[in-house]
Scaffold this motif. Structure first.
Motif, PDB file in Angstrom:
ATOM      1  N   PHE A 157       0.966  -1.125  -0.013  1.00 45.88           N
ATOM      2  CA  PHE A 157      -0.021  -0.022   0.104  1.00 45.88           C
ATOM      3  C   PHE A 157       0.840   1.165   0.105  1.00 45.88           C
ATOM      4  N   GLY A 158       0.501   2.263  -0.610  1.00 47.40           N
ATOM      5  CA  GLY A 158       1.084   3.654  -0.918  1.00 47.40           C
ATOM      6  C   GLY A 158       0.285   4.696  -1.152  1.00 47.40           C
ATOM      7  N   ASP A 159       0.825   5.667  -0.933  1.00 47.14           N
ATOM      8  CA  ASP A 159       0.183   7.121  -1.462  1.00 47.14           C
ATOM      9  C   ASP A 159       0.418   7.800  -2.843  1.00 47.14           C
ATOM     10  N   THR A 160       1.396   6.992  -3.432  1.00 49.16           N
ATOM     11  CA  THR A 160       1.440   7.224  -4.869  1.00 49.16           C
ATOM     12  C   THR A 160       1.403   6.155  -6.017  1.00 49.16           C
ATOM     13  N   PRO A 161       1.080   6.368  -7.053  1.00 49.11           N
ATOM     14  CA  PRO A 161       0.906   5.256  -8.081  1.00 49.11           C
ATOM     15  C   PRO A 161       1.733   4.369  -8.303  1.00 49.11           C
ATOM     16  N   ASP A 162       3.255   4.888  -8.023  1.00 52.39           N
ATOM     17  CA  ASP A 162       4.498   3.929  -8.236  1.00 52.39           C
ATOM     18  C   ASP A 162       4.681   3.044  -6.747  1.00 52.39           C
ATOM     19  N   VAL A 163       3.708   2.898  -6.137  1.00 57.41           N
ATOM     20  CA  VAL A 163       3.763   1.728  -4.909  1.00 57.41           C
ATOM     21  C   VAL A 163       4.471   0.433  -5.671  1.00 57.41           C
ATOM     22  N   SER A 164       5.331  -0.124  -5.032  1.00 61.29           N
ATOM     23  CA  SER A 164       5.930  -1.449  -5.304  1.00 61.29           C
ATOM     24  C   SER A 164       6.406  -2.179  -4.047  1.00 61.29           C
ATOM     25  N   SER A 165       6.889  -3.313  -4.356  1.00 62.49           N
ATOM     26  CA  SER A 165       7.425  -3.990  -3.211  1.00 62.49           C
ATOM     27  C   SER A 165       8.978  -3.233  -2.416  1.00 62.49           C
ATOM     28  N   THR A 166       9.428  -2.266  -3.234  1.00 64.36           N
ATOM     29  CA  THR A 166      10.420  -1.448  -2.420  1.00 64.36           C
ATOM     30  C   THR A 166      10.111  -0.157  -2.344  1.00 64.36           C
ATOM     31  N   LYS A 167       8.971   0.478  -2.796  1.00 70.16           N
ATOM     32  CA  LYS A 167       8.493   1.917  -2.313  1.00 70.16           C
ATOM     33  C   LYS A 167       7.216   1.861  -2.098  1.00 70.16           C
ATOM     34  N   TYR A 168       6.860   1.596  -0.741  1.00 73.26           N
ATOM     35  CA  TYR A 168       5.443   1.385  -0.048  1.00 73.26           C
ATOM     36  C   TYR A 168       5.454   1.987   1.349  1.00 73.26           C
ATOM     37  N   GLN A 193      -3.930  -0.873  11.220  1.00 77.09           N
ATOM     38  CA  GLN A 193      -3.229  -2.092  11.807  1.00 77.09           C
ATOM     39  C   GLN A 193      -1.900  -2.047  11.004  1.00 77.09           C
ATOM     40  N   PHE A 194      -2.065  -1.985   9.642  1.00 77.61           N
ATOM     41  CA  PHE A 194      -0.853  -1.886   8.445  1.00 77.61           C
ATOM     42  C   PHE A 194      -0.270  -0.625   8.929  1.00 77.61           C
ATOM     43  N   GLY A 195      -1.005   0.475   9.206  1.00 74.44           N
ATOM     44  CA  GLY A 195      -0.404   1.668   9.182  1.00 74.44           C
ATOM     45  C   GLY A 195      -0.984   2.747   8.119  1.00 74.44           C
ATOM     46  N   ILE A 196      -2.212   2.460   7.607  1.00 75.05           N
ATOM     47  CA  ILE A 196      -2.938   3.014   6.718  1.00 75.05           C
ATOM     48  C   ILE A 196      -4.107   3.882   7.088  1.00 75.05           C
ATOM     49  N   ILE A 202      -5.859   5.441  -1.764  1.00 78.38           N
ATOM     50  CA  ILE A 202      -4.840   4.530  -1.278  1.00 78.38           C
ATOM     51  C   ILE A 202      -4.711   3.757  -2.752  1.00 78.38           C
ATOM     52  N   HIS A 203      -3.156   3.539  -2.845  1.00 78.57           N
ATOM     53  CA  HIS A 203      -2.858   2.700  -4.120  1.00 78.57           C
ATOM     54  C   HIS A 203      -2.314   1.530  -3.660  1.00 78.57           C
ATOM     55  N   ILE A 204      -2.573   0.524  -4.465  1.00 75.92           N
ATOM     56  CA  ILE A 204      -2.408  -0.764  -3.851  1.00 75.92           C
ATOM     57  C   ILE A 204      -1.561  -1.836  -5.252  1.00 75.92           C
ATOM     58  N   ARG A 205      -0.661  -2.699  -4.733  1.00 78.06           N
ATOM     59  CA  ARG A 205       0.052  -3.528  -5.680  1.00 78.06           C
ATOM     60  C   ARG A 205       0.137  -4.828  -4.983  1.00 78.06           C
ATOM     61  N   ALA A 206      -0.152  -5.859  -5.732  1.00 77.29           N
ATOM     62  CA  ALA A 206      -0.004  -7.211  -5.126  1.00 77.29           C
ATOM     63  C   ALA A 206       1.272  -8.141  -5.914  1.00 77.29           C
ATOM     64  N   TYR A 207       1.904  -8.940  -5.569  1.00 78.08           N
ATOM     65  CA  TYR A 207       2.928  -9.954  -5.832  1.00 78.08           C
ATOM     66  C   TYR A 207       2.810 -11.513  -5.632  1.00 78.08           C
ATOM     67  N   GLY A 208       2.946 -12.326  -6.187  1.00 76.05           N
ATOM     68  CA  GLY A 208       3.134 -13.472  -5.871  1.00 76.05           C
ATOM     69  C   GLY A 208       4.161 -13.570  -5.005  1.00 76.05           C
ATOM     70  N   GLU A 209       4.129 -14.514  -3.608  1.00 73.91           N
ATOM     71  CA  GLU A 209       4.980 -14.806  -2.727  1.00 73.91           C
ATOM     72  C   GLU A 209       5.137 -15.935  -2.491  1.00 73.91           C
ATOM     73  N   SER A 210       6.140 -16.393  -1.323  1.00 78.32           N
ATOM     74  CA  SER A 210       6.240 -17.760  -0.793  1.00 78.32           C
ATOM     75  C   SER A 210       5.866 -17.827   0.433  1.00 78.32           C
TER      76      SER A 210
END
Length: 241
Positions: A157-168, A193-196, A202-210
């Motif tokens: 989750f982020g405040d900008t459209p370029d939210v990512s796994s390194t910018k969140y 609870q997440f801090g949002i 709110i901008h959201i992105r999803a990734y496959g994880e292990s």
């Protein structure tokens, strides 16, 4: 006179030997770092723990060891200091264990990491819809998740459209995907609870994880690193309140 000289020489030799034997050894300045690992696939199936390289970061010459068939390793003669250990094996995301205080002849790593393989789950579709103060998301993965072939995803989750796994700004726990598509409703309490804060956009992105993400906190940036994420995903979506 001759006998007296022999006795004096012998006495001096004994005193010299005793003096040498009683001299304490100098304080050690290095020692071994030992530990072990548990390895898994991207789910919860055990993998062979052998062949993982464990390296003391930022040491020249390099100090490292390879785990044996039991997952154990021993890095010899490491100078005393505070270190990070880097865990690497083909097919696994690089993991780091930081803040290791090495001050004795033997430093055991008692907290055994459980490390997973890189995720093969890609996200092919993502949507998000606001409802009151909740957000309903829908994720399509490839391959799709089902009861026999569980998949895993994580949201950022982020405040900008370029939210990512390194910018969140915040990230979710890992969720198990057993449906196609997978839906997940985030309540206001969860997001808080997440801090949002559920205001504005709110901008959201999803990734496959292990299942075992190999995540760790970078001591320099204080950001959590996620080594096992699959970078193949779609762009962020946004919701406004």
């Amino acid at each position: 006179m001759k006998k007296l000289n022999i006795l004096l020489i012998a006495s001096c030799f004994l005193i010299s030997c005793n003096s040498t034997s009683n001299t304490p050894d100098p304080d050690p300045t290095s020692g071994d770092i030992t530990g072990s690992v548990l390895l898994f696939d991207e789910g919860i199936a055990n993998q062979s723990p052998s062949g993982m390289k464990v390296t003391v970061e930022n040491l020249t010459p390099e100090k490292s060891a390879i785990t044996d068939n039991s997952g154990k390793f021993s890095i010899p003669d490491v100078p005393f200091g505070t270190y990070a250990l880097v865990y690497e094996k083909t097919g696994f995301g690089v993991f780091k264990k930081t803040g290791i205080e090495h001050t004795s002849a033997a430093t055991p790593i008692t907290d055994i990491p459980s490390l997973g393989q890189l995720s093969t789950t890609s996200v092919t579709e993502l949507s998000a819809t606001p409802s009151g103060k909740t957000i309903q998301t829908s994720v399509t993965t490839s391959p799709p998740g089902n009861n026999a072939n569980r998949r895993y995803v994580r949201f950022f989750f982020g405040d900008t459209p370029d939210v990512s796994s390194t910018k969140y700004k915040a990230f979710s726990p890992i969720y198990v995907v057993q449906d196609a598509p997978y839906t997940r409703v985030f309540t206001e309490a969860e997001l808080n609870q997440f801090g949002i804060t559920v205001t504005g956009t709110i901008h959201i992105r999803a990734y496959g994880e292990s299942f075992f993400s190999n995540s760790y906190v970078d001591p320099q940036t204080q950001k959590t690193i996620f080594p096992n994420l699959n970078p193949t995903t779609v762009g962020a979506v946004s919701v406004s309140f």
